[in-house]
Every structure is written in structure tokens, then in C-alpha cells.
Design a protein around this motif. Structure first.
Motif, short mmCIF file in Angstrom:
data_model
loop_
_atom_site.label_atom_id
_atom_site.label_comp_id
_atom_site.label_asym_id
_atom_site.label_seq_id
_atom_site.Cartn_x
_atom_site.Cartn_y
_atom_site.Cartn_z
N VAL A 95 0.84 -1.21 0.00
CA VAL A 95 0.00 0.00 0.00
C VAL A 95 0.87 1.25 0.00
CG1 VAL A 95 -1.64 1.37 1.36
CG2 VAL A 95 -2.00 -1.09 1.07
N ALA A 96 1.92 1.28 0.83
CA ALA A 96 2.81 2.44 0.89
C ALA A 96 3.52 2.65 -0.45
CB ALA A 96 3.82 2.26 2.01
N THR A 97 3.97 1.57 -1.06
CA THR A 97 4.63 1.66 -2.37
C THR A 97 3.67 2.18 -3.42
OG1 THR A 97 6.10 -0.20 -1.81
CG2 THR A 97 5.87 0.36 -4.14
N ALA A 98 2.44 1.67 -3.39
CA ALA A 98 1.43 2.11 -4.36
C ALA A 98 1.10 3.59 -4.17
CB ALA A 98 0.16 1.27 -4.21
N GLY A 122 -2.42 7.67 1.93
CA GLY A 122 -1.73 8.92 1.63
C GLY A 122 -2.43 10.13 2.20
N LEU A 123 -3.74 10.14 2.14
CA LEU A 123 -4.51 11.27 2.67
C LEU A 123 -4.38 11.36 4.19
CD1 LEU A 123 -7.61 10.71 0.40
CD2 LEU A 123 -6.25 12.80 0.43
N SER A 124 -4.36 10.23 4.86
CA SER A 124 -4.22 10.26 6.32
C SER A 124 -2.83 10.77 6.71
CB SER A 124 -4.45 8.86 6.91
OG SER A 124 -3.45 7.95 6.50
N GLN A 125 -1.82 10.45 5.91
CA GLN A 125 -0.48 10.96 6.19
C GLN A 125 -0.42 12.48 6.03
OE1 GLN A 125 2.23 8.85 3.63
NE2 GLN A 125 1.76 6.86 4.53
N THR A 143 -1.19 13.90 -1.32
CA THR A 143 -2.02 13.12 -2.24
C THR A 143 -3.09 13.98 -2.90
OG1 THR A 143 -1.64 11.09 -0.98
CG2 THR A 143 -3.62 11.16 -2.35
N ILE A 144 -3.57 14.99 -2.22
CA ILE A 144 -4.61 15.85 -2.78
C ILE A 144 -4.08 16.58 -4.01
CG2 ILE A 144 -6.14 17.81 -2.32
CD1 ILE A 144 -6.03 16.97 0.65
#
Length: 223
Positions: free
Chosen positions: A37-40, A86-89, A120-121
Motif C-alpha cells: 500500500v505504501a509503495t502504491a 496517503g490522505l491520512s499521512q 495526495t490531494i
């Protein structure tokens, strides 16, 4: 397929083929999933959802193409999960950061050029607008979390003040995201790409100062 079922079937297949059984624990399988998931999330930010395929993504994570379907039903499922991650990060990085500091870091050359590690946004909003509802839902939740984190650093007592603060934060975020997206749309190193960031950063910061002054004056007149 559950992780437990995956572990059992893998062991059975290896046993039938006469190979030593290498058991993947539930904890290791979960770590593998998190790593994928992190890589993606990073690759999607760099190239967009359609810019990287499952085989390349799994290779970048250090796994085989076939292993993908032990973790996810489809690429769309991974897209949604990677977006949420990504959004949570992004929201987590904004916690405890006042809006002015956020703008200084966000509307910057470093953020623009560091697409894979950035927001990510800014990286995927354009792509998300063309995706199914589940991905849009993840974006809505992520944007709301980011707004909440930013508003917490500016919020004051009173419903009217809170509404004004939310309006200010939404305006600030929309302009910041737009500035980064416009700058990235220009050729790398072009004068216009830098000019967009410089002008927008200055104007956004000025609007924050003006907005804070207006709120202070309104509270003073109402005392």
C-alpha cells in the motif's frame, strides 16, 4: 481471501510440489500488505493511477505479480486503500501546524518537485475526479481530516468564529492545492512554474493575515 486462508493454501501448494514449506505468518502477511500500500501510494502520486500497472507496482514493492491477488481483489481496491493511506499521512503532517506555516511548506518548490512524497490531494485530485465513488469518498474524508487539523490551529470560541475559520481554511487549502497543480503543469524549471508558486504563496499568506485581523476586529466590536 483471508490472510489465514492464504497462509494455509500456500503451505498446501508447496507441500504438494515437494518444496520445503515456508510459512508466512499472519503478522508478516499484514506487513507485506502495508508495504504494498505504501509503495502504491508513492507511485500513484508520482505517475497517477493509470501511470503504473500492477506488475510494475508489485516489483517495486519486492513481490511477484501473482502475489497481488492474495492481498487485493483488484487494482481499484488498492487505489482506494493507497489513497486513504496517503490522505491520512497528509492530515497527520498538518497536525499542530498553523495555517501560515502550512502554506510556506505546501506552496513551495520542494513540495512541487517531491511529488512522490508530497500531498495526495495535489498529486491525485485530477485523477480522483474521474474515478469511482469509493475513491472520491476517500478523498472527501481525507480532505475533511486535513481541514479539521488545520482549523484546530485557528479555531476560536463561538459558532460564528468557527464558521469564519472553516471558510478561511477551505479557501486557503483550495488556493494552495491549485497553486501546486498549476506549477506542476508547467515544464520543469520554467520561470512561470516558480512565479505561480511565489505569487500564490504571497497572496495566500496575505489573505490569512487579513482574515485573522477581520476576526479580531469583529470580536472586539462585539465585546
Amino acid at each position: 481471501m483471508s490472510i489465514d486462508t492464504y497462509v494455509r493454501l500456500t503451505a498446501e501448494r508447496q507441500s504438494r510440489k515437494g518444496r520445503p514449506i515456508v510459512r508466512v505468518t499472519k503478522a508478516q502477511a499484514e506487513r507485506n500488505r502495508v508495504h504494498i500500500v505504501a509503495t502504491a501510494a508513492r507511485l500513484f502520486r508520482e505517475r497517477g493511477y493509470d501511470g503504473v500497472g500492477v506488475a510494475e507496482l508489485m516489483a517495486a514493492a519486492g513481490f511477484t505479480h501473482g502475489g497481488f491477488y492474495k492481498h487485493f481483489r483488484s487494482k481499484a481496491d488498492l487505489m482506494a486503500e493507497a489513497s486513504a493511506s496517503g490522505l491520512s499521512q497528509t492530515a497527520a503532517r498538518a497536525e499542530g501546524v498553523d495555517p501560515a506555516e502550512f502554506v510556506e511548506n505546501y506552496v513551495s518548490r520542494e513540495h512541487r518537485d517531491g511529488r512522490g512524497d508530497g500531498c495526495t490531494i495535489a498529486a491525485l485530485s485530477g485523477d480522483a475526479a474521474r474515478q469511482p465513488t469509493d475513491i472520491k469518498t476517500e478523498f472527501a474524508a481525507g480532505i475533511e481530516s486535513l481541514l479539521t487539523a488545520l482549523q484546530a490551529q485557528s479555531a476560536t470560541a463561538g459558532d460564528a468564529d468557527q464558521r469564519a475559520t472553516r471558510t478561511m481554511v477551505i479557501d486557503m487549502l483550495a488556493h494552495s492545492v491549485g497553486a501546486v497543480m498549476l506549477s506542476r503543469a508547467c515544464p520543469d524549471g520554467s520561470p512561470l512554474a516558480d512565479e505561480i508558486l511565489d505569487v500564490c504563496r504571497k497572496e495566500i499568506l496575505a489573505s490569512l493575515t487579513h482574515g485573522n485581523s477581520d476576526q479580531s476586529e469583529a470580536r472586539g466590536s462585539g465585546a
